[in-house]
Design an enzyme around this catalytic site. Structure first.
Site, PDB file in Angstrom:
ATOM      1  N   ASN A   7     -13.029 -25.400 -21.938  1.00 20.84           N
ATOM      2  CA  ASN A   7     -12.454 -25.318 -23.350  1.00 20.84           C
ATOM      3  C   ASN A   7     -13.572 -24.415 -23.978  1.00 20.84           C
ATOM      4  O   ASN A   7     -14.485 -24.984 -24.230  1.00 20.84           O
ATOM      5  CB  ASN A   7     -12.476 -26.704 -24.099  1.00 20.84           C
ATOM      6  CG  ASN A   7     -12.129 -26.683 -25.461  1.00 20.84           C
ATOM      7  OD1 ASN A   7     -11.973 -25.864 -26.140  1.00 20.84           O
ATOM      8  ND2 ASN A   7     -11.938 -27.919 -26.181  1.00 20.84           N
ATOM      9  N   ARG A  91      -7.852 -24.736 -21.934  1.00 25.04           N
ATOM     10  CA  ARG A  91      -7.257 -24.956 -23.191  1.00 25.04           C
ATOM     11  C   ARG A  91      -7.288 -23.667 -24.048  1.00 25.04           C
ATOM     12  O   ARG A  91      -8.439 -22.707 -24.298  1.00 25.04           O
ATOM     13  CB  ARG A  91      -8.382 -25.937 -23.970  1.00 25.04           C
ATOM     14  CG  ARG A  91      -7.804 -26.316 -25.465  1.00 25.04           C
ATOM     15  CD  ARG A  91      -8.736 -26.724 -26.235  1.00 25.04           C
ATOM     16  NE  ARG A  91      -8.087 -27.092 -27.512  1.00 25.04           N
ATOM     17  CZ  ARG A  91      -8.700 -27.400 -28.704  1.00 25.04           C
ATOM     18  NH1 ARG A  91      -9.996 -27.150 -28.585  1.00 25.04           N
ATOM     19  NH2 ARG A  91      -8.084 -27.579 -29.855  1.00 25.04           N
ATOM     20  N   HIS A 180      -3.586 -29.861 -32.092  1.00 24.00           N
ATOM     21  CA  HIS A 180      -3.649 -31.032 -31.292  1.00 24.00           C
ATOM     22  C   HIS A 180      -2.860 -31.550 -30.543  1.00 24.00           C
ATOM     23  O   HIS A 180      -2.421 -32.500 -30.227  1.00 24.00           O
ATOM     24  CB  HIS A 180      -4.100 -32.174 -32.279  1.00 24.00           C
ATOM     25  CG  HIS A 180      -5.221 -32.080 -33.225  1.00 24.00           C
ATOM     26  ND1 HIS A 180      -5.238 -32.387 -34.370  1.00 24.00           N
ATOM     27  CD2 HIS A 180      -6.482 -31.442 -32.925  1.00 24.00           C
ATOM     28  CE1 HIS A 180      -6.453 -32.120 -35.088  1.00 24.00           C
ATOM     29  NE2 HIS A 180      -7.400 -31.460 -34.259  1.00 24.00           N
ATOM     30  N   ARG A 241     -11.839 -29.870 -44.302  1.00 15.44           N
ATOM     31  CA  ARG A 241     -10.742 -29.184 -44.755  1.00 15.44           C
ATOM     32  C   ARG A 241     -10.024 -29.924 -45.876  1.00 15.44           C
ATOM     33  O   ARG A 241     -10.004 -30.981 -45.910  1.00 15.44           O
ATOM     34  CB  ARG A 241      -9.762 -28.831 -43.683  1.00 15.44           C
ATOM     35  CG  ARG A 241     -10.484 -27.858 -42.560  1.00 15.44           C
ATOM     36  CD  ARG A 241      -9.261 -27.561 -41.535  1.00 15.44           C
ATOM     37  NE  ARG A 241      -9.839 -26.991 -40.396  1.00 15.44           N
ATOM     38  CZ  ARG A 241      -9.792 -27.429 -39.122  1.00 15.44           C
ATOM     39  NH1 ARG A 241      -8.810 -28.515 -38.773  1.00 15.44           N
ATOM     40  NH2 ARG A 241     -10.159 -27.005 -38.000  1.00 15.44           N
ATOM     41  N   GLU A 384      -7.750 -35.312 -23.754  1.00 20.33           N
ATOM     42  CA  GLU A 384      -7.089 -33.770 -23.672  1.00 20.33           C
ATOM     43  C   GLU A 384      -7.328 -33.355 -22.301  1.00 20.33           C
ATOM     44  O   GLU A 384      -6.570 -32.614 -21.858  1.00 20.33           O
ATOM     45  CB  GLU A 384      -7.600 -33.021 -24.817  1.00 20.33           C
ATOM     46  CG  GLU A 384      -6.847 -33.582 -26.264  1.00 20.33           C
ATOM     47  CD  GLU A 384      -7.639 -33.191 -27.417  1.00 20.33           C
ATOM     48  OE1 GLU A 384      -8.904 -33.417 -27.694  1.00 20.33           O
ATOM     49  OE2 GLU A 384      -7.110 -32.177 -28.064  1.00 20.33           O
TER      50      GLU A 384
END
Ligand code: ADP
Length: 398
Positions: A7, A91, A180, A241, A384
């Site tokens: 990743n 990923r 996600h 965010r 993940e």
């Protein structure tokens, strides 16, 4: 077969090696400060103390070369040579509308992902650098791409089209993509297993509450709706965010503060969310500690955050016409006892009853709802990397 999962970020990289016959994690690690002074690799073999390697790593290729050395190291390595690594799973954040599933990374696929760079200018370029470096260093090892957006491609168009002129979708691909996806897919599959049902017969709402946060309504294993949109900025309040806001605020702030739209966009991504409200931190541990000491803005940030998650749970219960389970995952979802309490408070009329005693748990699979709760509340740690490794193993074994 052993699978290496990679990743890649712009200056960092995370990796794991998994043994797929038993689905066990053999080692994991991360590299930080790639291309900067003080590059460092931290490697951890299962049941061993972590080892730290400091060496110049000017680019992703040099970083991955060090990862390969660590993986085959006689002491803390997990393979006698890289030939034991059957495939690499990467990923990749954005595959646009091109891929609804993980795929073998051929030249054609890589070109298609390059075409998606304008949709994810911060994320896809480092992902592609990592793929290029691995292909150079391991030219005969198959590589698979696993995309954050792929799972959400099952969303029906009435959920992904924005109410703006339709030609922005046809000309530029402006639509809801969602992110996600690998995490939402993993926890929804685990949720079906915990409920003792086939995934096709389940309706679940999965809350991935990490630094970035998103919530997804999943009907029979397919995404119906998800809170992140064209970019990861939309939806829930996050660490830094803003999530959903009135778009007119952007022009207003840009005029008042004499900022460009790009600068305002940067503020909405990096200085907003619970950090922006509290002025304390983007980390919920800091915010909870400040709120406990009487910091009113920290307490407000927690309330605003919880209300937004609640709002989406209610909306998705309506869109799904009821749900079998609400799932909490990722850093805050897995550990935030207080936040889970705040989110689930006063949802009894929707059939969502948290057990305060069962909720006193962190980081492992558990049922958090009361016995008489019509909707199950589940805590499921996300994984993940395992999902990426499983997809990779499946594709190269076909
Ligand atoms: P990322 O999106 O970076 O992978 P994580 O899934 O690791 O993020 O989640 C990070 C978030 O989880 C942070 O905001 C952190 O505050 C929160 N978190 C982690 N542990 C706890 C805890 N014990 N209590 C409350 N929040 C926690």
């Amino acid at each position: 077969m052993k699978i290496l999962v990679i990743n890649c970020g712009s200056s960092s990289l995370k990796y794991q090696v998994l043994e797929m016959e038993t689905e066990t994690l053999l080692c994991k690690g991360f590299v930080e400060r790639i291309g900067l002074d003080g590059s460092v690799l931290k490697h951890e073999k299962a049941d061993m103390e972590p080892v730290v390697l400091q060496a110049p790593m000017n680019d992703h290729k040099e970083a991955i070369a060090h990862v390969m050395d660590a993986v085959v190291d006689p002491e803390h390595g997990v393979a006698s040579s890289m030939k034991e690594i059957g495939a690499v799973g990467h990923r990749v954040v954005h595959a646009g509308e091109k891929y609804a599933w993980s795929v073998l990374l051929t030249d054609d696929v890589i070109h298609a992902l390059e075409d998606c760079v304008s949709l994810a200018p911060l994320h896809n370029p480092p992902n592609l650098l990592g793929i290029a470096a691995c292909r150079e260093l391991m030219p005969t090892t198959p590589m698979v791409g696993v995309f954050d957006t792929a799972f959400h491609q099952s969303m029906p168009e009435e959920y992904y089209i924005y109410a703006i002129p339709y030609e922005y979708y046809t000309k530029y691909g402006v639509r809801r993509y969602g992110f996600h996806g690998t995490s939402h897919r993993y926890v929804s599959e685990r949720a079906a297993a915990m409920l003792g049902k086939e995934i096709a017969d389940t309706k679940v709402i999965t809350c991935h509450l990490g630094n970035g946060a998103s919530i997804t309504a999943i009907d029979g294993g397919k995404v119906l709706d998800t809170s992140m949109g064209f970019t990861p900025l939309e939806g829930l309040v996050m660490g830094t965010r803003c999530g959903d806001i009135d778009p007119a605020i952007i022009d207003f702030i840009s005029q008042k503060e004499d900022l460009t739209i790009r600068e305002v966009n940067d503020i909405l991504n990096k200085k907003s969310g619970v950090l922006g409200i509290s002025g304390v931190s983007s980390d919920f541990r800091d915010i909870e500690a400040a709120a406990a000491k009487g910091n009113a803005r920290a307490a407000l940030a927690l309330k605003v955050y919880a209300n937004k998650v609640k709002f989406y749970i209610g909306g998705y219960m309506a869109e799904l016409n009821g749900a079998d389970a609400i799932v909490f995952t990722a850093g805050l979802g897995e550990n935030g006892v207080l936040m889970r309490n705040m989110i689930c408070k006063d949802l009894t009329n929707l059939g969502i009853l948290l057990s305060p005693e069962r909720n006193e748990i962190r980081g492992r699979e558990a049922v958090l709802s009361a016995d008489d709760s019509p909707v199950s509340i589940l805590l499921i740690p996300t994984n993940e990397e395992l999902m990426i490794a499983k997809d990779t193993y499946k594709i190269v074994s076909e």
